[in-house]
Enzyme design. Structure first.
Site, PDB file in Angstrom:
ATOM      1  N   GLU A  46       0.854  -1.183   0.000  1.00  0.00           N
ATOM      2  CA  GLU A  46       0.000   0.000   0.000  1.00  0.00           C
ATOM      3  C   GLU A  46       0.888   1.229   0.000  1.00  0.00           C
ATOM      4  O   GLU A  46       1.696   1.425   0.898  1.00  0.00           O
ATOM      5  CB  GLU A  46      -0.885   0.014   1.250  1.00  0.00           C
ATOM      6  CG  GLU A  46      -1.947  -1.043   1.183  1.00  0.00           C
ATOM      7  CD  GLU A  46      -2.333  -1.537   2.554  1.00  0.00           C
ATOM      8  OE1 GLU A  46      -2.263  -0.752   3.521  1.00  0.00           O
ATOM      9  OE2 GLU A  46      -2.689  -2.713   2.659  1.00  0.00           O
ATOM     10  N   ASP A  57      -4.361   8.252  11.802  1.00  0.00           N
ATOM     11  CA  ASP A  57      -2.984   7.818  11.980  1.00  0.00           C
ATOM     12  C   ASP A  57      -2.356   8.285  13.272  1.00  0.00           C
ATOM     13  O   ASP A  57      -2.590   9.397  13.731  1.00  0.00           O
ATOM     14  CB  ASP A  57      -2.130   8.299  10.795  1.00  0.00           C
ATOM     15  CG  ASP A  57      -2.413   7.477   9.554  1.00  0.00           C
ATOM     16  OD1 ASP A  57      -2.211   6.253   9.623  1.00  0.00           O
ATOM     17  OD2 ASP A  57      -2.858   8.044   8.539  1.00  0.00           O
TER      18      ASP A  57
END
Ligand SMILES: Cc1ncc(COP(=O)(O)O)c(C=O)c1O
Lengths: 257, 413
Positions: A46, A57
């Site tokens: 990815e 995140d």
């Protein structure tokens, strides 16, 4: 056939995938990281498209995104750097990022360009299933791009079934209620959740992500899922040890040895 | 034209809930329940009683004779600065702490910029006896010290946010990340009409008490519930949403939103989203925001921590888009001047945010004798540091003038 589908047709267990942020650690390290990953046994990658405000995140990927943006990384530059990636890399590749950057680039333009390059799938955690099905499914299908959706410990069975309907390549099982970041191990609560998902016998493979950092955690998730995605731990490694082929080889050896 | 949110959570093309799946269960739970809860008798009674007896509502609608004289209008000030904790923010936090209780949540998180929302949240948490964690950009922690101390005295934990530009946007990011990691039992009390649906609508409804009171107060004082113009500052847009709410469908009432222009649009150091922004997604909402062509969010700038936000709520993006509201800008300097003007004409020290609304007065064309309401969203206690600097500059200027006069006369002689 799409490379993601092909991969999971061939390989049902221990599928090893990596995430890294394009433009980090160096502005132009993307292609060489991809080559090193493939050479050292990665099954899938990815490629992170950096965003200024990555809501899902933790600190490591936040920092890598900031560095990548400082390095001048943009979707345009990334796609230019990947233009001839298929001459050198054969494993399935996905682009992962936040919806706003793709929205500004233009969804149709984005899907068209990545399909020309040979990118196989897209993960946009903040593009909800409902908006996808209403507005973008037709575009994804026109260009043969596989959308990947997330499920979490809080996702109801009913919603997982709905997610299954729109999923083609794999479903991204977020390991625990948390943002991205390396973990030392998964406890009983998480294992029970993995088991619940396994027992749902979904029609698409499940890949576990978030918190997978080493051999131990990778093996833990591989007992329940088709495999695992290693993100923050790999990004930290790149930050500390650099992105040379040697450094990447060392990192992977520690997981699959 | 309908200006209210539709069933799917949109105002025209703005709004929605662009959230990662991790937030879906909590946001969905809120969406499915907020209207039911708000419309229940138990909720309505307790909310009304707390607004009256705890917040001190209704807030006065004060006729400002001297500002009226200056601008040739009938100018009223809606005194949200007189609320408990010093701003309109408490209307929302009272509503949301009750919402949290009705949803069975035991823990509260919030973001704050100026610290007003943080204080208002810490206050209702103290009263409710629940844990409160407030995320605040490290830059704002430094420039809004008194509010940090208040939050701590109220028993809240203030977490300085070191990511990004260390202001409101980053505090909101970290509050959302914390919610992702602590989904059970935690309710996120967002501080403005921003974020994923249903937040913008829920917060607007809680703040709508402002315009509800305005209607009856104006009716008593002027003989009509309708003013000609309503002016409010817009950071995320909650005080403006509250001041506009019951007038949205009254098309003859002109709605005026004032954004912070920092050092001026042309310098790039601005927070004037409608002027400097384009459509995109911020904090789970499709709205107008300041961003690069590549979709990276740009750090805004304003002297006022409460307006220092790169987006606006989707309701306001829609009001801008369909021209229902007029959008003005006021720079740091114009806001400071306006704060001093109100203080010296009326003896009211406004918050720097509210001063932006006042700063639009000289820019607006008024018909003679028009009825105008300016929403004074908060008081200026927290801004004394900025005001002190302005005061010093003023003193220095005065000294220079005197000295010049003295030298001039000496020379003539
Ligand atoms: C006194 C005051 N007014 C206005 C604002 C801006 O928020 P909003 O635009 O949501 O009313 C703030 C935010 O901190 C504030 O403290």
């Amino acid at each position: 056939m799409n490379r993601i589908t092909e991969l999971f047709n061939k390989k049902k267990r221990n599928v090893l995938s990596f995430y890294f942020t394009a433009g980090h650690p160096e502005p132009d390290s993307t292609l060489s990281i991809l080559k090193s990953l493939e050479k050292n046994g990665a099954d899938m990658v990815e490629i992170g498209m950096p965003f200024s405000d990555p809501l899902a995140d933790g600190p490591v990927i936040q920092q890598s995104s900031q560095i990548a943006l400082k390095n001048g990384m943009t979707i345009k530059k990334l796609l230019a750097a990947l233009e001839s990636v298929r001459e050198e890399v054969t494993i399935p590749l996905l682009c992962m990022g936040y919806f706003n950057t793709v929205l500004q680039f233009g969804m149709e333009n984005f899907c068209k360009t990545i399909s020309q390059i040979g990118i196989d799938g897209v993960i946009l955690p903040d593009l909800p299933l409902e908006v996808y099905s209403e507005k973008y499914q037709a575009i994804f299908e026109r260009y043969g791009i596989i959308p990947v959706f997330l499920i979490t410990p809080g996702t109801s069975d009913e919603r997982i079934r709905q997610t299954e309907k729109y999923s083609k390549g794999f479903i991204y099982m977020v390991s625990s209620a948390s943002v991205t970041g390396a973990k030392k191990g998964f406890g009983n609560e998480q294992l029970a959740y993995f088991k619940r998902i396994k027992e749902m016998n979904l029609s698409v493979p499940v890949m576990a992500g978030f918190g997978i950092s080493d051999k131990f955690t990778f093996n833990q998730v591989s007992d329940y899922a088709a495999g695992g995605i290693i993100g923050s731990a790999f990004v930290s490694h790149l930050q500390k040890e650099g992105a040379s082929e040697n450094s990447i080889g060392e990192f992977i050896k520690r997981i699959v040895k | 034209m309908d200006y209210f949110v539709n069933k799917k959570g949109y105002y025209g093309k703005f709004g929605g809930a662009y959230i990662p799946e991790m937030l879906y269960p909590n946001v969905k739970e809120l969406e499915e329940n907020y209207l039911k809860i708000m419309e229940s008798e138990a909720f309505k009674n307790e909310f009304a009683s707390l607004l009256k007896n705890y917040v001190g509502r209704p807030s006065p609608l004060y006729y400002s004779e001297r500002l009226s004289g200056k601008y040739g209008v009938k100018l009223y000030l809606k005194r949200e600065d007189l609320n408990h904790t010093g701003s309109h923010k408490i209307n929302n936090t009272i509503g949301q702490i009750l919402m949290a209780r009705f949803l069975g949540k035991k823990r509260i998180i919030a973001e704050t910029g100026a610290g007003q929302h943080g204080v208002a949240t810490a206050t209702v948490c103290a009263r409710e006896g629940v844990e409160c964690v407030v995320f605040m950009g490290a830059t704002d922690v430094a420039r809004q010290k008194p509010n940090v101390e208040k939050m701590e005295m109220l028993g809240a934990t203030v977490i300085p946010v070191e990511s990004g530009n260390k202001t409101l946007k980053d505090a909101t990011n970290d509050a959302i990340r914390h919610w992702i990691s602590h989904p059970d039992e935690t309710h996120y009390i967002i501080g403005s009409v921003v974020g994923p649906h249903p937040y913008p609508d829920m917060v607007a409804r809680f703040q709508s008490v402002i315009s509800k009171e305005m209607r009856s107060q104006l009716n008593k004082q002027t003989g009509s519930p309708l003013p000609d113009k309503i002016i409010a500052c817009v950071g995320g847009g909650s005080n403006a949403a509250g001041a506009f709410y019951h007038y949205l469908n009254e098309n003859k009432v002109e709605l005026i939103a004032v954004e912070a222009d920092g050092l001026g649009l042309e310098t790039g150091h601005t927070a004037a989203t409608t002027a400097a922004g384009t459509p995109g997604i911020i904090h789970g909402s499709m709205t107008l925001l300041m961003q690069t062509g590549d979709g990276q969010i740009i750090e805004p700038y304003s002297i006022s921590a409460g307006l220092d936000y790169p987006g606006i709520g989707p309701l306001h993006a829609h009001l801008f888009d369909v021209n229902r509201a007029g959008f003005y800008r006021a720079t740091d300097q114009e806001a400071l001047d306006a704060a001093f003007e109100l203080t010296r004409l009326e003896g009211i020290i406004p918050a720097l945010e509210s001063a932006h609304a006042l700063a639009a007065l000289p820019k607006i064309k008024f018909g003679k004798g028009e009825v105008v309401v300016v929403n004074i969203s908060g008081r200026g206690d927290k801004d004394m540091e900025a005001y002190r600097k302005h005061l010093l500059a003023e003193k220095r200027m005065k000294f220079k003038k005197e000295r010049f006069k003295y030298l001039f006369w000496k020379f003539i002689k």
